[in-house]
Every structure is written in structure tokens, then in C-alpha cells.
Scaffold this active site. Structure first.
Site, PDB file in Angstrom:
ATOM      1  N   ASP A  50       0.818  -1.209   0.000  1.00 18.45           N
ATOM      2  CA  ASP A  50       0.000   0.000   0.000  1.00 18.45           C
ATOM      3  C   ASP A  50       0.855   1.265   0.000  1.00 18.45           C
ATOM      4  O   ASP A  50       0.551   2.222  -0.696  1.00 18.45           O
ATOM      5  CB  ASP A  50      -0.929   0.002   1.219  1.00 18.45           C
ATOM      6  CG  ASP A  50      -1.877  -1.188   1.210  1.00 18.45           C
ATOM      7  OD1 ASP A  50      -2.370  -1.548   0.121  1.00 18.45           O
ATOM      8  OD2 ASP A  50      -2.107  -1.786   2.270  1.00 18.45           O
ATOM      9  N   HIS A  73       6.893  21.255   3.005  1.00 19.43           N
ATOM     10  CA  HIS A  73       5.616  21.553   2.331  1.00 19.43           C
ATOM     11  C   HIS A  73       4.691  20.344   2.445  1.00 19.43           C
ATOM     12  O   HIS A  73       5.126  19.272   2.877  1.00 19.43           O
ATOM     13  CB  HIS A  73       5.842  21.955   0.873  1.00 19.43           C
ATOM     14  CG  HIS A  73       6.431  20.867   0.034  1.00 19.43           C
ATOM     15  ND1 HIS A  73       7.773  20.532   0.079  1.00 19.43           N
ATOM     16  CD2 HIS A  73       5.870  20.021  -0.857  1.00 19.43           C
ATOM     17  CE1 HIS A  73       8.012  19.528  -0.756  1.00 19.43           C
ATOM     18  NE2 HIS A  73       6.874  19.193  -1.326  1.00 19.43           N
ATOM     19  N   ASP A 164      11.461  21.354  -2.020  1.00 18.65           N
ATOM     20  CA  ASP A 164      11.098  21.251  -3.438  1.00 18.65           C
ATOM     21  C   ASP A 164      10.844  22.664  -3.941  1.00 18.65           C
ATOM     22  O   ASP A 164      10.117  23.426  -3.297  1.00 18.65           O
ATOM     23  CB  ASP A 164       9.827  20.431  -3.614  1.00 18.65           C
ATOM     24  CG  ASP A 164      10.036  18.959  -3.316  1.00 18.65           C
ATOM     25  OD1 ASP A 164      11.098  18.610  -2.772  1.00 18.65           O
ATOM     26  OD2 ASP A 164       9.134  18.166  -3.630  1.00 18.65           O
ATOM     27  N   ASP A 196      16.977  20.431  -4.635  1.00 22.41           N
ATOM     28  CA  ASP A 196      16.007  19.598  -5.370  1.00 22.41           C
ATOM     29  C   ASP A 196      16.505  19.233  -6.779  1.00 22.41           C
ATOM     30  O   ASP A 196      16.718  20.107  -7.607  1.00 22.41           O
ATOM     31  CB  ASP A 196      14.710  20.413  -5.455  1.00 22.41           C
ATOM     32  CG  ASP A 196      13.606  19.772  -6.291  1.00 22.41           C
ATOM     33  OD1 ASP A 196      13.775  18.646  -6.781  1.00 22.41           O
ATOM     34  OD2 ASP A 196      12.554  20.434  -6.441  1.00 22.41           O
ATOM     35  N   SER A 367       5.557  21.764 -14.585  1.00 28.52           N
ATOM     36  CA  SER A 367       6.162  21.099 -13.439  1.00 28.52           C
ATOM     37  C   SER A 367       6.282  22.057 -12.256  1.00 28.52           C
ATOM     38  O   SER A 367       6.300  23.274 -12.429  1.00 28.52           O
ATOM     39  CB  SER A 367       7.540  20.575 -13.844  1.00 28.52           C
ATOM     40  OG  SER A 367       8.232  20.097 -12.700  1.00 28.52           O
ATOM     41  N   GLY A 368       6.412  21.502 -11.077  1.00 29.58           N
ATOM     42  CA  GLY A 368       6.627  22.301  -9.876  1.00 29.58           C
ATOM     43  C   GLY A 368       8.087  22.344  -9.464  1.00 29.58           C
ATOM     44  O   GLY A 368       8.421  22.860  -8.395  1.00 29.58           O
ATOM     45  N   HIS A 369       8.951  21.758 -10.291  1.00 27.07           N
ATOM     46  CA  HIS A 369      10.370  21.665  -9.924  1.00 27.07           C
ATOM     47  C   HIS A 369      11.239  22.462 -10.897  1.00 27.07           C
ATOM     48  O   HIS A 369      10.979  22.506 -12.095  1.00 27.07           O
ATOM     49  CB  HIS A 369      10.820  20.202  -9.920  1.00 27.07           C
ATOM     50  CG  HIS A 369      10.099  19.365  -8.918  1.00 27.07           C
ATOM     51  ND1 HIS A 369      10.508  19.234  -7.619  1.00 27.07           N
ATOM     52  CD2 HIS A 369       8.962  18.627  -9.021  1.00 27.07           C
ATOM     53  CE1 HIS A 369       9.679  18.442  -6.963  1.00 27.07           C
ATOM     54  NE2 HIS A 369       8.721  18.053  -7.793  1.00 27.07           N
TER      55      HIS A 369
END
Lengths: 556, 556
Positions: A50, A73, A164, A196, A367-369
Site C-alpha cells: 500500500d 511543504h 522542493d 532539489d 512542473s513544480g520543480h
């Protein structure tokens, strides 16, 4: 390296072998702080699992030192292991984070019935002392609001941990990455930058979150019927843009999917998502509205089989049915491993007659990166002496290390660690020493840590070639069969030859038993091995498969 | 539709539910032709399956009608089922294809020990009559040389079948898609266009194969050590560009990987790949050469675990060892489902210190399929009355259908079929009638078609939750246990509670047996069901897992 002086240890327990289970230990003398406590989502290599946690035994064994857990975050790969870590700890440890981060964590902890956790809010620009560590938090942009990085003062050197991040010059909430703070830290002196690496292989600059606005508006304004927009429920800026586009086009936003309902509620309460009560409604209130007056905002952008979007695509969502002419926007990119699930949902939607807009066709996702140019800029802003790429697979860490070399960090000052490796910093030097206890822990049903590599390997073997159980009942005294050997198979097929193969296998079992008995073997282990070997060979010859063979010998 | 006139049936038996197992039947009266005979590669939803074939029973049952099998190009998804189809047929049927296509097929047939197949070479621009069908072959561009489409005259209408194609304006071999032929067919009149939908969702135009040349040359010229370039071995134009770049940089090409060795050999013999004997060598000859004098050209661009590249990445290739400073080019894109395998190889290469160039970082790959603008151009060149998107998943077919609408094909003239659907054309009309026998056949070890959905479902269940075999030996007369119940588990873990759970399960089995016996149950099926139900409930309560439970009752 001198052994008897004061030393800082920086130990990433996760996050260096993939995107997930981020967790870093800072340890100095009798004090310890943990940064992030994330999970990783299992893939096809982990059937039945899981969740995957980092093995945090190292922390639990030294918990009397633990001052706090600091969260950068609110994403699951930074917060998801928190309930498990807190349960494993025998004492209260404060959890620090910004307002939205704690809001999201609070919900998670309630699900796990953890009620007495001390949550301590921090702000970007704020300072917190934790034993010998001084934390200064600074704003960064990411695919969730309220993300922070940290400048950490320690007795033997200063660290910048970016969390990040990306450098968004036109963020939706106007909250820029704090460039002034970064240059200030550089002036004070940064010994180690931990940054990151997710998009280190991507050339150029990651586009602004604002850049997806025009496509969202265009689709929603021109759709003739219902619009269904799926995204990550924690991506509040994306959600805000979908809401704004909907309201701008005179449509109501219908919220569907458990985490979308929860997270939009939290974000609105805390002031991170702004939309009038009139404009946002629950799915069951939407039945009276015409399709062209609706934008359904839902979960399922990763193709999760039980998500709202998947249910809609399959025609078994309670209130929303996809119809010919509807438009679906998938405003996210599949996390590696989810490509097939997303593909399946898109095909079902296409079959139902919907037009599906996704990042392959329209600019509805960024993207967030940070990409390569932003990462180099971060290095140049911070000007660290030493550099440790974090948050990525080996390929990303290696690419990030090359970027650091490009901007002038000496190769010997770049530390590419594996999970559990320990970077030691002291007055006399900085270097990697022996690794600590580390690894992964699988959450499987109610069990945390029960399932190990042997079980996973067995599951993979079972899936590949199936299983044959051969049951023989023998007379304990004489060793002779007292009934016909029984063959039970699952997950394999013998085809038209089946009866013959079964009969031959039974005959072989009888012969093998007689032979081992004749040779004087009475030990069950010896008998079982003989049965397994002979049967395995027969089945390989006849079927070219190697099912798992489980001999059961019942002595009566 | 009038029933007693002459009718043409167009039946795609595969290729409409994904990229793979392409196979289309054309049937008119007593004559039948099959276009393509491809396989699909299995994914994680098909554990243990080696290959997926289309169910071609419809063809086999009508084989006396079959005039020929016509192959558009030499890719596995168009040729791979050929050996299985030919073996299933009770008679010789000629296989038609262009020179390279037949060259590649010949190798495949030899592997399957099929020696007497009649291979009939065709040329683009050539014509072949097959009963009532007249085939005109025309050149198309694709990611393999010598690909063709077909203009097919039938008594009730003309068909254009594009095969797989793109419109490359600067093809490596100078062989353009035959635009003049397409406009000529339009003038003659095209009733039905069947066209490649793979990239229908991609806006714009697919870039020319020639466009990857500069990046290949740049990387190979500037690499300081060994270069390893992986690509599809049948992508002869890509292979040619790698060879040219290597020779241009004064390096030898070292060929590694079985299919790369085979296919470069075939392509050189037939004149499709041009490189001097001096410049291309086998891997075992390379040991004397300095790393900076070598480009290793190999298989493994899809991350296949046994491929040359994967072996090199793992450090267990016989002759090539990846070293720090080496450069690896992955000149291909992962086929959907292979992303993780490719990722794993890239990470291992990064770990070994190699720099990996792939399509995410450098322009080293272009698609072999036409994008939206090319597809619309094809529709405008051919000007068909009816249109059937082929070669794609539902999402691609739907996108292609929308493109057709955009260029003016009436919606009612566009036929989006499922595999096995039958498009019937006659003087009085064209429409979809009831579907024919169709489906998939799994090749699993030596078995073709043995493994079905039940077995696959079992394998998935086994992988998810494991298996518990419970063996009880009972007295056939009294129904009493004669020895302790034995519990054998695989693929699941009971954790620290294990001994307690096992003991409880054994006790429960005894109780359940006593109860069923008291109730007068002697039927094994009833006893087994009772055991399965009670054990399943116990395990769910204690572990929240639902393993497969196999009760075995031995009567002695």
C-alpha cells in the site's frame, strides 16, 4: 578526520533513490532534527504493497535527542510517513511547518487518530531555534502553496536546504522565491547546499504556473457542454486557476472526489483558495444545472481506479456521467509508473465520446520543480562550499552534480550520497563516513514492516508463473502413499495436454517418493526437495514455465 | 443493406485497442486477403505472458479463401504473429512484402523452423492481383526502411491503407512518400481510407529523421571516451546516422546485441545500411581499441533486462564495461509500459558514471508516425468518401476522427471500429455490421492460447495478496482430523503476530470441520467452501488482506 571534536551529521534516510520518502536527519551531539517525513507510492515491483516508508529506526533509537520534525511543504512524499513516525516514537515531538502545510497534516493525523500532536506554525522569513540549530525559513515556489526552504545554522557550518522548488517569476499568489534571503545567506556563508534535483536533466527553465491559465480559460470558455477538470487536490494554484476560468465563463465549480473536497475546504478556510460560496458546489447539488454551466473539478489525474475521474470514465460515478461532447482536462502529468492507468482512463473517456485535453495536446500542465538553468541560478545565488544534490533518482542527482560542476563547484566538494549515507561536517573537514541503518518499510494491509523482500519476490514469482501445490499423504511408518497425490494449480495453464501432464506428474510423485524411501530418506525436507526438483523439471520440459512448487507431505 | 448482392468485408482483427497486433481481413465472396500479422508485447497486466497474438480463428476457419498475407513493413507489431498464423494454417499461403520486410521476416521464420513459406517480393510502384483484389503499393516514410501503403481495388470500391507512416520531407534514404501516387488514387476515386492514428493527438508535424543527425554527430564528436548508442535494431536509418557520425568522428562501430547483429547484417546485405567492412566490427574484436575510438551500437533502448545495454549497465556484459566518463545515447523513446525499465537502466548507467543522453535532454529521437497536420494532409491528398482510423488506442482513433471532421469528412462517413467489427461495403451502401469472432491469444512458454483471463486474474490476485494453502487430512469414515491442519503461505506475511494467527487459523479449521461434519456435510466442495470462508474472514480481520485460499482435503 579528528574523532573527538564536535561533529554535525547530515543523513538522508530517503529521497535519493527516487521521487519519494524524503527524510533527512541532522544530528549534532545530543540534538537531532528531522527534515520531512515522506512516503513513496509503490509501483508494479511492489505488488500488494500500500505504501513505502523510509526505515526510520535510526531516529526511533535516538529519539531522546529529537528536538523537532520540520516539514518543508504539504506533499505526501514529504508528510506521508509522519503518522507512522509519530506512532513509532515513544514521546511527543513537535512538528513544524507553515500554515497550509500544517492544515494538510492535521487532516492526515486525524485519519490516523493522532490527536495530541504539537503542531508549531512557522512563517517564511521567520526564525526558530531547535537546540544548537537555528532555522531561518524562506519562501520558495512549488506546485503547492506555502512551501519553504531553510537556512540552518549549526555550530560547525551553515546549510541551505531548498525543499522542493522552482523559480516562478509570475506566481499565482504573488509570493516569489525569496531571492534576497538567498543572497543574504550567501553573504553569511553557506557551507552546504542541499537542492532539489527532480528536473536537473531538463534544459532551460520550468514555465510559470500562470502559463497554463490561457489554455484552461480557452477550453472552458469554448466548451459546448460539461467540462471536467482533474488535477492534484493539493495543487491549490492550479485549482484556483480552474475556478477562475470557470467563474469567468459563467460556470459553477462542482467539487468531486474525497481529497478534492477536503483540500479545497482546508485551502478556502485558511485563505489559500479564493472563490465565492455561490460559485462552488457539491456534486449532489449539480443535478439541476445545465451541462454548459458546470466545471467539475475532481481527483483522478493519476488514473487512480477509485478516483472520481476513473469512476466517471467507467460510468459508475454517483452524480456525474460523462456524455458525448463533454470536455475533460487532465491538468497534471502522470507520475512515473502511473502512465498506463492514466492512459486507460483517457481511452475510456474517449470511448464515452469526451474530448480529452492533456499535456500532450494542450499546455495545461507545468512542473513544480526547477529545471537546469534555475538550479544553476540557485547554486550561484547561494554560493555554497559543498553541494549535495537531493530529491531524485541517481540519474537526476548525477545531472545536478554536473550542473554544479558547470558553475564552478569543485568535483571533490560535490557529495552524491545514497540513502543512509552520512555526511559528517566538523571544523576539520567535511566528508562521507560509514552509512547508518536505513532501508524501506512496506505498509501492507494492517502490517507495517511485515512484508519483506522475500515476500515481494514470491509475489512476483507467483504472478509470473503461478503455483503448483502437490499434496501427498504417506504412512508415517512405511513411507507409502495412502491416497493419490493431489495437484492444485493456480495462475498457470497446462493447455490441451493438461490431463496427461497431471497424470504424469502424479506418477512422477509416486516414483520419486518410492525412490527417496528406498534410499532411506525419512526427513520431510529431503522428501520435499526431491518432489520439488523432479516436478519442476517435468513442468519445465512440458510447458517451459517454472511455477512455484509447494510440496506438502501429510504423515498419517 | 441488400443482402443478396456482392459485398466486401473489411475486418480489423487487431490494432484498434492499442499499438500492436495489427491484422486486417479483406473478404469478398470466396476470396480473402490478410494485411499484416502483428503481435503486441504484454505489459504488467499480463504477468508471465510472453506475447499477445490477435485471435485469428476467423481466418483459419476460412483459410481455403485466403489468397495471401500482405505485410506493410517489418516491425513486430505487423509481422510477429506471422509464424503462429502460418503454423495454424493447413496450407501454403504466400506472404507478400518489400525486400527488407521479407528479409526481416525470413529471419523470424527460420527461428520458428518454418522453411517452406513462399515469400513474394513486391516493390513500391508495383501492382499485384490477388483474386478480385488489385494491390498497388506506394512508398511511405516510417521508422524502418521499405515501408509501403496500399491502394486496393475491389469490385465494390477502392481502399487506401496507409500502413504506418509519416511524411518525411528529408528522408535519410531519399525515398519520399509517393505523393503523386496518392493524388492519382484520389482521381481514380478512394471509397475508404484506413490511416495510421498513432500520433493523431500530437499537434503539428513529426520532425524529419534527418533532424536527429546533428545531435548524434555533436555527442559522438565531443565525447572524450567510449560512446554507447542504443536504438531499435530495425530502425536502419537511425542506425545509419549513428554509423555515419561514428565514422565521421574517426571511430569504429562495435555492434552488440543479438538483434542488432542480425538486423545490421541483413540490412547491409540487402543494401539498406551502408558502412565499410573496416568500420564495423564485432564486440569481441573491440578489446584492442581505445575507448575514444569506439561507438558501441546496441540493443536495449527499451530497457529490456537481457539486452546488451542492460547488461552493460549492470556490469555483466561479456565485452563492454561502462566506465566513468563514458557517454550513452538512448536514441529511442520508451514504448508505453517500458518507462520504468528504461529508467532503471538510465539510473544504473548514471551510477556507473556515464553521461546519458536521451530524448528528454537532447534531440536524439523522432517518432515514425505522422502527427495531426500530416494526417490531415493525407486525408486531403486521398479525398476518401469514407474513413476508418486504424493503428491506435481509442484515444488516438477518436482524435483522428476529429481531424477527419475538421477537413470535411461527414461524421456519418467516419467509422470508429473495435477489433472484430466488420465494415461491409457494397453497391448499395457502406456500414458496420455484426462483429466476427475475435480476441487475444496469449503465448506463454510453450503454450499458445492455454492461458486465459481466469489464469491472468489468478496471477494478479496471487501478486497482490499471496496464497494460503490449508491442508487437512481427515478420516474418510468419521470425518475427523487425523493430523494437525497444515498452513502453507507464500507472498504474504503475518508479521510479529504470525504464530498466534497460525495457531488461531488451525484451531478455526478444526472447529469448522467439526461443525460441517456435525451438520452432516460430507461433500468435499461443501467442506472446502466452509474452510475457505471462515479462514478468509479470520485473515481479513487480522491482516486486512485477502489472500487466495486453497483448501486441500485428503481423505485417508
Amino acid at each position: 578526520m579528528v574523532r573527538n571534536e564536535n561533529r554535525l551529521r547530515v543523513i538522508p534516510l530517503g529521497g535519493l533513490d527516487g521521487i519519494g520518502k524524503n527524510m533527512t536527519v541532522l544530528e549534532y551531539g545530543d540534538d537531532m532534527v528531522v527534515i520531512d517525513a515522506g512516503i513513496m507510492f509503490p509501483d508494479d515491483d511492489h505488488p500488494g504493497v500500500d505504501l513505502i516508508l523510509p526505515d526510520f529506526s535510526y531516529i526511533v533509537k535516538r529519539q531522546e535527542k529529537l528536538r523537532a520534525i520540520v516539514i518543508t511543504h504539504g506533499h505526501e512524499d514529504h508528510t506521508g510517513a509522519l503518522p507512522y513516525l509519530l506512532k513509532a516514537l515513544g514521546r511527543q515531538v513537535p512538528v513544524l511547518g507553515t500554515k497550509l502545510t500544517l492544515g494538510l497534516i492535521r487532516g492526515k493525523l486525524e485519519e490516523h487518530k493522532l490527536k495530541k500532536v504539537k503542531l508549531q506554525e512557522v512563517r517564511d522569513g521567520g526564525h526558530v531555534s531547535l537546540g544548537p540549530f537555528g532555522f531561518d525559513f524562506f519562501a520558495v515556489n512549488h506546485s503547492i502553496p506555502d512551501a519553504v526552504g531553510m537556512f540552518i545554522r549549526t555550530p560547525v557550518g551553515n546549510i541551505v536546504h531548498t525543499g522542493d522548488f522552482k523559480l516562478d517569476q509570475t506566481p499565482i499568489d504573488g509570493r516569489l522565491t525569496d531571492y534576497a534571503a538567498l543572497t543574504k545567506f550567501a553573504k553569511i556563508g553557506v557551507d552546504l547546499l542541499m537542492s532539489d534535483s527532480t528536473n536537473a536533466e531538463t534544459p532551460g527553465v520550468t514555465r510559470s504556473e500562470a502559463s497554463v491559465g490561457p489554455a484552461l480559460r480557452d477550453i472552458i470558455e469554448h466548451a459546448e457542454q460539461r467540462v471536467i477538470a482533474a488535477s492534484f487536490s493539493s495543487h491549490i494554484h492550479r485549482v484556483q486557476q480552474i475556478c477562475d476560468a470557470a467563474v469567468g465563463a459563467g460556470r459553477k465549480v462542482v467539487v468531486a472526489g474525497r481529497s478534492m473536497i477536503t483540500n479545497t475546504k482546508i485551502a478556502r478556510e485558511l485563505g489559500y483558495l479564493v472563490i465565492d460560496d455561490d460559485d462552488i458546489i457539491d456534486a449532489y447539488e449539480a443535478s439541476g444545472l445545465a451541462p454548459e454551466r458546470i466545471v467539475v473539478m475532481c481527483t483522478g489525474s493519476q488514473g487512480e481506479p477509485l478516483s472520481a475521474l476513473a469512476r466517471m470514465a467507467n460510468g459508475d460515478h454517483k452524480t456525474v456521467k460523462v456524455e458525448r461532447g463533454d470536455t475533460v482536462i487532465i491538468a497534471a502529468t502522470p507520475v512515473p509508473g502511473n502512465e498506463k492507468a492514466v492512459n486507460r482512463v483517457i481511452n475510456r473517456l474517449a470511448k464515452a465520446g469526451a474530448t480529452v485535453a492533456h499535456r500532450g495536446t494542450v499546455h495545461v500542465h507545468v512542473s513544480g520543480h526547477a529545471a537546469a538553468e534555475e538550479l544553476k541560478l540557485m547554486l550561484n545565488l547561494v554560493q555554497p562550499k559543498f553541494f549535495m544534490p537531493i530529491h531524485g533518482e541517481t540519474r537526476h542527482l548525477a545531472a545536478h552534480a554536473r550542473l554544479a560542476e558547470e558553475v564552478g563547484i569543485p568535483t571533490e566538494n560535490i557529495f552524491m550520497l545514497d540513502n543512509g549515507d552520512c555526511l559528517e561536517m566538523s571544523e576539520s573537514g567535511t566528508g562521507v563516513i560509514e552509512s547508518v541503518e536505513h532501508g524501506v518499510v512496506y505498509v501492507d494491509g494492517l502490517g507495517v514492516g511485515d512484508v519483506g523482500q522475500v515476500v515481494l519476490r514470491d509475489r512476483q514469482l507467483l504472478a509470473q508463473d503461478g503455483i503448483v501445490t502437490i499434496v501427498v499423504a504417506i504412512d508415517g511408518q512405511t513411507g507409502r502413499l495412502v491416497s493419490e497425490p493431489e495437484l492444485v494449480t493456480r495462475g498457470l495453464a497446462f493447455g490441451p495436454e493438461g490431463d496427461v501432464i497431471t497424470a504424469d506428474a502424479q506418477a512422477l510423485v509416486a516414483t520419486t517418493l518410492a525412490k527417496t524411501f528406498k534410499e532411506g530418506a525419512t526427513d520431510q525436507a529431503v522428501i520435499k526437495k526431491a518432489l520439488r526438483d523432479s516436478l519442476s523439471q517435468l513442468l519445465w520440459e512440458r510447458t517451459r514455465r517454472r511455477p512455484m512448487i509447494i510440496p506438502v507431505v501429510v504423515e498419517v
